[in-house]
Each structure stands twice: as structure tokens, then as C-alpha cells.
Design a protein around this motif. Structure first.
Motif, PDB file in Angstrom:
ATOM      1  N   CYS A  69       0.829  -1.207   0.000  1.00 44.16           N
ATOM      2  CA  CYS A  69       0.000   0.000   0.000  1.00 44.16           C
ATOM      3  C   CYS A  69       0.860   1.250   0.000  1.00 44.16           C
ATOM      4  N   GLN A  70       0.180   2.386  -0.115  1.00 50.63           N
ATOM      5  CA  GLN A  70       0.840   3.679  -0.039  1.00 50.63           C
ATOM      6  C   GLN A  70       1.039   4.059   1.434  1.00 50.63           C
ATOM      7  N   GLU A  71       1.673   5.205   1.654  1.00 51.61           N
ATOM      8  CA  GLU A  71       1.961   5.637   3.024  1.00 51.61           C
ATOM      9  C   GLU A  71       0.695   5.848   3.846  1.00 51.61           C
ATOM     10  N   ASP A  72      -0.414   6.247   3.164  1.00 50.79           N
ATOM     11  CA  ASP A  72      -1.665   6.495   3.882  1.00 50.79           C
ATOM     12  C   ASP A  72      -2.536   5.254   3.990  1.00 50.79           C
ATOM     13  N   GLY A  73      -2.024   4.096   3.574  1.00 49.33           N
ATOM     14  CA  GLY A  73      -2.774   2.852   3.682  1.00 49.33           C
ATOM     15  C   GLY A  73      -3.624   2.515   2.474  1.00 49.33           C
ATOM     16  N   GLN A  74      -3.709   3.442   1.519  1.00 49.32           N
ATOM     17  CA  GLN A  74      -4.486   3.169   0.314  1.00 49.32           C
ATOM     18  C   GLN A  74      -3.731   2.174  -0.566  1.00 49.32           C
ATOM     19  N   PRO A  75      -4.473   1.360  -1.338  1.00 43.32           N
ATOM     20  CA  PRO A  75      -3.792   0.372  -2.190  1.00 43.32           C
ATOM     21  C   PRO A  75      -2.943   1.034  -3.260  1.00 43.32           C
ATOM     22  N   LEU A  76      -1.966   0.293  -3.748  1.00 44.51           N
ATOM     23  CA  LEU A  76      -1.123   0.782  -4.831  1.00 44.51           C
ATOM     24  C   LEU A  76      -1.943   0.930  -6.113  1.00 44.51           C
TER      25      LEU A  76
END
Length: 407
Positions: free
Chosen positions: A300-307
Motif C-alpha cells: 500500500c501507499q503511506e496512507d494505507g491506500q492500495p497501490l
């Protein structure tokens, strides 16, 4: 005038709107009849004119008595396309619906758009196939301001035409549209859409064992786990994006492929089937070390959203460049890492049926592309013909022994 712009939200969260006619007509005998219909012309004036036509038909007694066949014959493919796309969105994965929409907009409507649906027959479809064979591939579209490197590549390179496999995909979308038109009684019978039979198998690339090791070693530390899962579990790019921690059983070394993400939309994996993949120890160790608290997605990204596909492109290219892995034509992509998984399994003499299950292929034919990479399989199969013969079994003696053991 009883017209209004109706707005609603689909199950996928998409906002829709359309002009609708909604009025109550009182017949001469006092009966009241409510009429609710979407306007065929999606403007306020078009909807108001449509209401006047409906009231006139009610007054003259012709409302609802129009011949369905006449109605169908007047329906062009371009007019029916929105209805088909609604059907496609309701009954397909988001990626499939998007593909069918692009097929319509780029190829089918420009050719058939003004043609009545019931005028489309085998001859018109063959004309369409001939026109498609002459089209240039969009992947080779040339920019107005190309770079010097692009100009060098153009030298002595003729524009590439559309491949038969792609044309078959477009023909399948056309066939489905005509089938839906028949199902919805817009046309009496859908014509048969004949696909190209002899379609060359698409080429695929994969990394050698040594290249795969170099790629992982050269990758940035935060990207090594996702590369390992791609190379040694064979997940598709969308499945890597959708992988969640509760899909993993690291104690038993299992990974459950339950979803894919395409353009931010979560859906079932390709073919609509979930699957379970056994993980080698190297992948289990990498995932344990990768554990984070940013959210439910493993990668995931730094904010927890998926790539996203865009975010995953540059790290792979950097790793390939650092590992010194190049190709004379094209470049290695994420799906080639999945091909690497299947290829390495075949080269290690894993049965094709097992490879099919691990990769989630709908048919064994899809897995057969890796068959040539297992040269010892057929040799081992025919070697059984030279094994020493075994003594013939006396079935009567066998039955006698069984009877003595189980009186």
C-alpha cells in the motif's frame, strides 16, 4: 409539462441522470393511466416533445400498439449502444465493461453506428473485419512532437496493424451487443459473428532463474516483498494491489487470492474464481518482515491506500535497470513476472494441471503455453514403454486369497 431530470446513483457509486416523462392521462371513460418513460432524446425540449407524442398516442388509442418489429428496425446501433453499456455495467466486471465501451467507441460505432440493427448481417460483419485488418494499432500511434530516439526507431519500421486476437476481442463485443438486442426483443434474431480461427498465440517474456534473483537483489528494499510475491506466487498486478493481510496464513504458508483492484474498483479475480497459492519459505519470510500497521492492504501507499498501476511502474523499471536486465524489443512488465512464475514451475517439471490451479487459469489451454518449457515431461512419459514387463496376474488366485482373508 411533466418532465424532469431524474438523478440516481448506481450500485458502483456512479452518478447517473436522464430526462424522464411522468404524467397521468385521463381517458374519456374516466380511467386514469400513469405513464413513466425515459425520453429517447435526452434534452428538456426532447422530453417535452416526447410527452406530447405520448399524449397524442393515448388520445388516438395507438399507445402501446406499435409493432415491436417496426420499433426494432428503426433502432440503429448507435441508439442501442447506451442500453447495451447499461447491461454491460450491470452484468460484468468493471474492467470488462470498460473494454466493451472502448471497443464500441473506437471501432464498432464508427463503422456500424448509423446502420439499423436488423440490417447488420454476415456480409456487413465481414466488411467490418476487412476494415479492422487495415487499421493501424493504437499502440504504435505516433506523436506530433516525437523524441530523437523515437524518430530513430521509426526508420524502416512500417506502422503495425491490428492483430487478429484484438480484432476477435472487438468482434466478441459486437456479438454480445447483438445478442443483448435479441434478448431485449429489439431484433428478431442476432446474426452469427464469425471470429478469425487461426490466431497466432501471443508471445510472452519471462526472466531466467538468474535474472529473477538479480532483480530481487537489485530492487529497493520496500519493493522486494511485492516482487517476490509476483515472481514466486504468480499474482496478477491487480491481485497484488488487492492483497490484504487477512488473505494470508503465514503459519501454514498459504495465500488466498480473493480480489483484484482495477482502476480503484475492487472485484473478484479474473474468471470470477478465488484460489489458494502455496508460498515458498522465502516469500513467507519476506512477508513476515514486511508486516506494517498502515492498513489492511499488504502492499500500500503511506496512507494505507492500495497501490495503483502508475505507482508500480517506476519501481520495477528502476530495479530492472539496476539489475542490468534488458530486452532487444519491449521491456519487462509486471505481467511478465507472472509468466516467470509459470515458466519456472514448468522448467522444474511441475505438472501442467498443478500450474493451472496455482495460476488460476480458467482452462488448461491457457497453461499449455508453458508446456514447451518442460522438455523432459514427454520424454519421461514415453520411457515407461521400455520398462520391464510385469508378470501377468492370476485374478482367480487373487480372489481366492481375498476369500481366505475375509471369510
Amino acid at each position: 409539462m411533466s418532465v424532469r431530470l431524474r438523478k440516481w446513483t448506481t450500485k458502483e457509486g456512479k452518478s447517473e441522470e436522464a430526462w424522464q416523462v411522468d404524467f397521468v392521462f385521463q381517458h374519456a371513460d374516466g380511467r386514469k393511466q400513469r405513464v413513466v418513460k425515459f425520453s429517447p432524446v435526452q434534452t428538456r425540449r426532447g422530453a417535452e416533445a416526447y410527452e406530447r407524442d405520448l399524449r397524442s398516442a393515448l388520445l388516438n388509442g395507438t399507445f402501446g400498439k406499435e409493432s415491436k418489429q417496426d420499433e426494432g428496425s428503426a433502432s440503429t446501433l448507435a441508439n442501442f449502444a447506451p442500453r447495451f453499456l447499461t447491461y454491460s455495467e450491470n452484468n460484468n466486471k468493471a474492467s470488462t465493461a470498460d473494454t466493451q465501451q472502448r471497443h464500441l467507441e473506437n471501432h464498432i460505432i464508427p463503422f456500424f453506428g448509423e446502420m439499423a440493427l436488423d440490417d447488420i448481417g454476415p456480409a456487413q460483419i465481414e466488411d467490418f473485419k476487412a476494415a479492422m485488418k487495415k487499421k493501424s494499432s493504437a499502440t504504435r500511434a505516433r506523436k506530433e512532437a516525437p523524441t530523437k530516439a523515437a524518430i530513430r526507431k521509426r526508420k524502416d519500421a512500417a506502422p503495425k496493424t491490428l492483430g487478429k486476437k484484438f480484432i476477435n476481442n472487438v468482434l466478441s463485443s459486437l456479438s454480445k451487443l447483438l445478442a443483448v438486442a435479441e434478448e431485449q426483443e429489439v431484433i428478431a434474431k442476432a446474426p452469427h459473428v464469425k471470429l478469425f480461427v487461426k490466431v497466432p498465440k501471443p508471445d510472452f517474456d519471462f526472466l531466467s532463474f538468474e535474472e529473477a534473483e538479480r532483480l530481487v537483489a537489485a530492487a529497493e528494499p520496500e519493493w522486494r516483498p511485492v516482487l517476490l510475491v509476483a515472481l514466486k506466487a504468480g499474482l496478477r498486478q491487480g491481485e497484488l494491489m488487492g492483497l490484504q493481510w487477512n488473505d494470508l496464513d503465514l503459519t501454514r504458508g498459504l495465500l488466498n487470492v480473493n480480489r483484484t483492484i482495477w482502476n480503484g474498483v475492487e472485484d473478484l479475480p479474473k474468471s470470477g474464481r478465488e484460489r489458494t497459492v502455496d508460498l515458498p519459505a522465502s516469500v513467507v519470510d519476506a512477508l513476515k518482515a514486511h508486516r506494517h500497521l498502515r492498513g489492511r492492504f499488504v502492499f500500500c501507499q503511506e496512507d494505507g491506500q492500495p497501490l495503483t498501476a502508475g505507482l508500480m511502474k517506476a519501481p520495477l523499471r528502476r530495479a530492472l535497470r539496476a539489475a542490468g536486465i534488458t530486452r532487444e524489443q519491449g521491456q519487462i512488465g509486471w505481467h511478465d513476472l507472472r509468466h516467470t512464475y509459470g515458466s519456472h514451475l514448468a522448467m522444474r517439471a511441475v505438472p501442467l494441471k498443478v500450474i493451472q490451479e496455482l495460476m488460476g487459469h480458467a482452462t488448461i489451454e491457457m497453461t499449455m503455453r508453458y508446456a514447451h518449457l518442460s522438455p523432459d515431461t514427454r520424454r519421461e512419459a514415453v520411457s515407461v514403454l521400455d520398462r520391464p514387463s510385469v508378470p501377468e496376474c492370476d485374478i482367480r488366485a487373487t480372489r481366492a486369497v481375498e476369500a481366505s482373508n475375509y471369510p
